[in-house]
Design a protein around this motif. Structure first.
Motif, PDB file in Angstrom:
ATOM      1  N   ALA A 196       0.827  -1.206   0.000  1.00  0.00           N
ATOM      2  CA  ALA A 196       0.000   0.000   0.000  1.00  0.00           C
ATOM      3  C   ALA A 196       0.860   1.256   0.000  1.00  0.00           C
ATOM      4  CB  ALA A 196      -0.933  -0.003   1.211  1.00  0.00           C
ATOM      5  N   ARG A 197       1.998   1.218   0.681  1.00  0.00           N
ATOM      6  CA  ARG A 197       2.898   2.373   0.683  1.00  0.00           C
ATOM      7  C   ARG A 197       3.450   2.622  -0.717  1.00  0.00           C
ATOM      8  NH1 ARG A 197       3.779   3.475   6.185  1.00  0.00           N
ATOM      9  NH2 ARG A 197       3.302   1.681   7.511  1.00  0.00           N
ATOM     10  N   ARG A 198       3.763   1.549  -1.441  1.00  0.00           N
ATOM     11  CA  ARG A 198       4.257   1.704  -2.803  1.00  0.00           C
ATOM     12  C   ARG A 198       3.157   2.218  -3.735  1.00  0.00           C
ATOM     13  NH1 ARG A 198       8.174  -2.699  -5.319  1.00  0.00           N
ATOM     14  NH2 ARG A 198       8.461  -0.856  -6.653  1.00  0.00           N
ATOM     15  N   VAL A 199       1.940   1.735  -3.533  1.00  0.00           N
ATOM     16  CA  VAL A 199       0.829   2.228  -4.354  1.00  0.00           C
ATOM     17  C   VAL A 199       0.604   3.714  -4.087  1.00  0.00           C
ATOM     18  CG1 VAL A 199      -1.634   2.033  -4.823  1.00  0.00           C
ATOM     19  CG2 VAL A 199      -0.265  -0.032  -4.524  1.00  0.00           C
ATOM     20  N   LEU A 219      -4.754   0.696   8.876  1.00  0.00           N
ATOM     21  CA  LEU A 219      -3.791   1.755   8.570  1.00  0.00           C
ATOM     22  C   LEU A 219      -2.531   1.662   9.434  1.00  0.00           C
ATOM     23  CD1 LEU A 219      -5.749   5.069   7.869  1.00  0.00           C
ATOM     24  CD2 LEU A 219      -3.986   4.015   6.460  1.00  0.00           C
ATOM     25  N   ARG A 220      -2.655   1.074  10.592  1.00  0.00           N
ATOM     26  CA  ARG A 220      -1.468   0.883  11.437  1.00  0.00           C
ATOM     27  C   ARG A 220      -0.696  -0.368  11.040  1.00  0.00           C
ATOM     28  NH1 ARG A 220      -5.381   2.142  15.686  1.00  0.00           N
ATOM     29  NH2 ARG A 220      -5.150   4.356  16.272  1.00  0.00           N
ATOM     30  N   GLY A 221      -1.188  -1.101  10.058  1.00  0.00           N
ATOM     31  CA  GLY A 221      -0.501  -2.302   9.614  1.00  0.00           C
ATOM     32  C   GLY A 221      -0.642  -3.470  10.556  1.00  0.00           C
ATOM     33  N   ARG A 222      -1.706  -3.459  11.373  1.00  0.00           N
ATOM     34  CA  ARG A 222      -1.882  -4.520  12.367  1.00  0.00           C
ATOM     35  C   ARG A 222      -2.674  -5.706  11.829  1.00  0.00           C
ATOM     36  NH1 ARG A 222      -3.356  -0.842  17.714  1.00  0.00           N
ATOM     37  NH2 ARG A 222      -1.292   0.144  17.913  1.00  0.00           N
ATOM     38  N   ARG A 223      -3.476  -5.482  10.781  1.00  0.00           N
ATOM     39  CA  ARG A 223      -4.245  -6.581  10.216  1.00  0.00           C
ATOM     40  C   ARG A 223      -4.487  -6.334   8.744  1.00  0.00           C
ATOM     41  NH1 ARG A 223      -9.642  -5.512   9.370  1.00  0.00           N
ATOM     42  NH2 ARG A 223     -10.536  -3.649  10.373  1.00  0.00           N
ATOM     43  N   LEU A 260       0.305  11.678   4.704  1.00  0.00           N
ATOM     44  CA  LEU A 260       0.368  10.711   3.616  1.00  0.00           C
ATOM     45  C   LEU A 260       1.776  10.652   3.035  1.00  0.00           C
ATOM     46  CD1 LEU A 260      -1.107   8.672   1.864  1.00  0.00           C
ATOM     47  CD2 LEU A 260      -1.781  10.542   0.344  1.00  0.00           C
ATOM     48  N   GLY A 261       2.448  11.796   3.000  1.00  0.00           N
ATOM     49  CA  GLY A 261       3.845  11.792   2.559  1.00  0.00           C
ATOM     50  C   GLY A 261       4.716  10.934   3.452  1.00  0.00           C
ATOM     51  N   ALA A 262       4.491  11.013   4.771  1.00  0.00           N
ATOM     52  CA  ALA A 262       5.250  10.179   5.704  1.00  0.00           C
ATOM     53  C   ALA A 262       4.912   8.708   5.513  1.00  0.00           C
ATOM     54  CB  ALA A 262       4.958  10.616   7.133  1.00  0.00           C
ATOM     55  N   PHE A 263       3.628   8.416   5.254  1.00  0.00           N
ATOM     56  CA  PHE A 263       3.189   7.036   5.022  1.00  0.00           C
ATOM     57  C   PHE A 263       3.930   6.427   3.829  1.00  0.00           C
ATOM     58  CE2 PHE A 263       0.394   4.032   2.821  1.00  0.00           C
ATOM     59  CZ  PHE A 263       0.032   3.168   3.838  1.00  0.00           C
ATOM     60  N   ALA A 264       4.114   7.221   2.766  1.00  0.00           N
ATOM     61  CA  ALA A 264       4.733   6.708   1.539  1.00  0.00           C
ATOM     62  C   ALA A 264       6.236   6.949   1.481  1.00  0.00           C
ATOM     63  CB  ALA A 264       4.065   7.353   0.325  1.00  0.00           C
ATOM     64  N   ALA A 265       6.803   7.578   2.487  1.00  0.00           N
ATOM     65  CA  ALA A 265       8.218   7.953   2.453  1.00  0.00           C
ATOM     66  C   ALA A 265       9.116   6.725   2.266  1.00  0.00           C
ATOM     67  CB  ALA A 265       8.593   8.687   3.733  1.00  0.00           C
ATOM     68  N   GLY A 266      10.010   6.817   1.312  1.00  0.00           N
ATOM     69  CA  GLY A 266      10.959   5.733   1.062  1.00  0.00           C
ATOM     70  C   GLY A 266      10.421   4.589   0.241  1.00  0.00           C
TER      71      GLY A 266
END
Length: 289
Positions: A196-199, A219-223, A260-266
């Protein structure tokens, strides 16, 4: 189309059908007249309420409906193209809430389209056409600037086709949108959300405005779960969508701007020809063992 009935224990009857992509099932909702669940390969693909197309039962579909509600003027008709059809839940919703809309659904599974036409009829949905074609070929045939809304909600069983997530495909979506048009996509991912981060990074490469909606736990990547990405060349209705996300039946978080920028960073942009594994839900998500 040939039907194979089945019943599991004392549960509701599920009618099974052979389609190009394997086997589909139709399961009646015992608690709601007109409600049907369409499954493909045992994975729920659509919930359709034939009596009330504004009833959106799946959480991610309700979020997509909220996005549709917040675009443009209330009740304003859309020209829309939907990549991925299944039960045509969102096209039915758009037709009901935005009368006069013209919509095209691109669905590659011809036998699935036949099943939907026979068992979940769309002939009474005004302005809706279904084309049996894959998403990339179908979108390539759409003229520049033809649509107000492009929706990507395509899954092969539980995985999104990778060729529909790349920057090359995203640019095609941008090409067919009018200047104020919106790209709306459903993405599924799990632990830590690497895909999802790459998308998100890919969509942000093409569109200057984007936001992400989803259940806080997802969104926290827990499930494992669904996330809704929204993008446009013009500012999005962030305030209204934030209020709906916080106060709706299904509570959701919204990420945009720096968050959202932080979510997709890197995260690397997805490109055609990459060998990337699409996320697959763990068996327990759909009750498989």
């Amino acid at each position: 189309m040939a039907r194979k009935g089945s019943r599991s224990g004392d549960g509701p009857r599920a009618d099974r059908y052979e389609i190009d992509g394997g086997e589909a099932e139709l399961l009646r909702d015992a608690d709601r007249d007109g409600g049907w669940v369409l499954l493909v390969g045992g994975v729920p693909q659509s919930y359709v309420d034939l009596a009330d197309p504004t009833h959106l039962d799946f959480e991610y579909m309700r979020l997509m409906g909220d996005v549709v509600d917040c675009l443009g003027a209330p009740g304003e008709p859309f020209d829309a193209v939907h990549i991925g059809g299944a039960g045509c839940t969102l096209p039915r919703y758009v037709a009901a809430t935005r009368p006069g809309s013209r919509q095209v659904v691109l669905e590659p599974d011809g036998r699935l389209v036949q099943l939907v036409r026979e068992q979940l009829p769309v002939k009474n949905v005004p302005g809706l056409k279904i084309r049996v074609t894959d998403g990339r070929s179908g979108l390539a045939a759409v003229p520049d600037g033809a649509d107000d809304l492009v929706v990507l909600d395509a899954f092969s069983e539980a995985s999104i086709p990778l060729e529909l997530t790349t920057v090359e495909f995203t640019r095609e979506a941008a090409r067919v949108l009018r200047p104020g048009g919106t790209y709306l996509m459903n993405v599924a991912d799990g632990f830590r959300l690497p895909f999802a981060r790459r998308v998100a990074a890919t969509v942000r490469e093409v569109f200057p405005h984007a936001l992400l909606l989803g259940d806080p736990g997802v969104l926290r990547g827990r499930r494992f779960g669904n996330l809704i990405l929204v993008a446009s060349r013009t500012p999005l209705p962030v305030g209204e969508l934030s209020r709906r996300a916080a106060g709706g039946i299904f509570r959701a978080r919204l990420l945009e701007g720096e968050d959202l920028g932080a979510f997709a960073a890197g995260a690397a942009v997805l490109r055609d020809g990459e060998d990337v594994a699409a996320p697959v839900p763990p068996p327990q998500v759909f009750g498989k063992s």
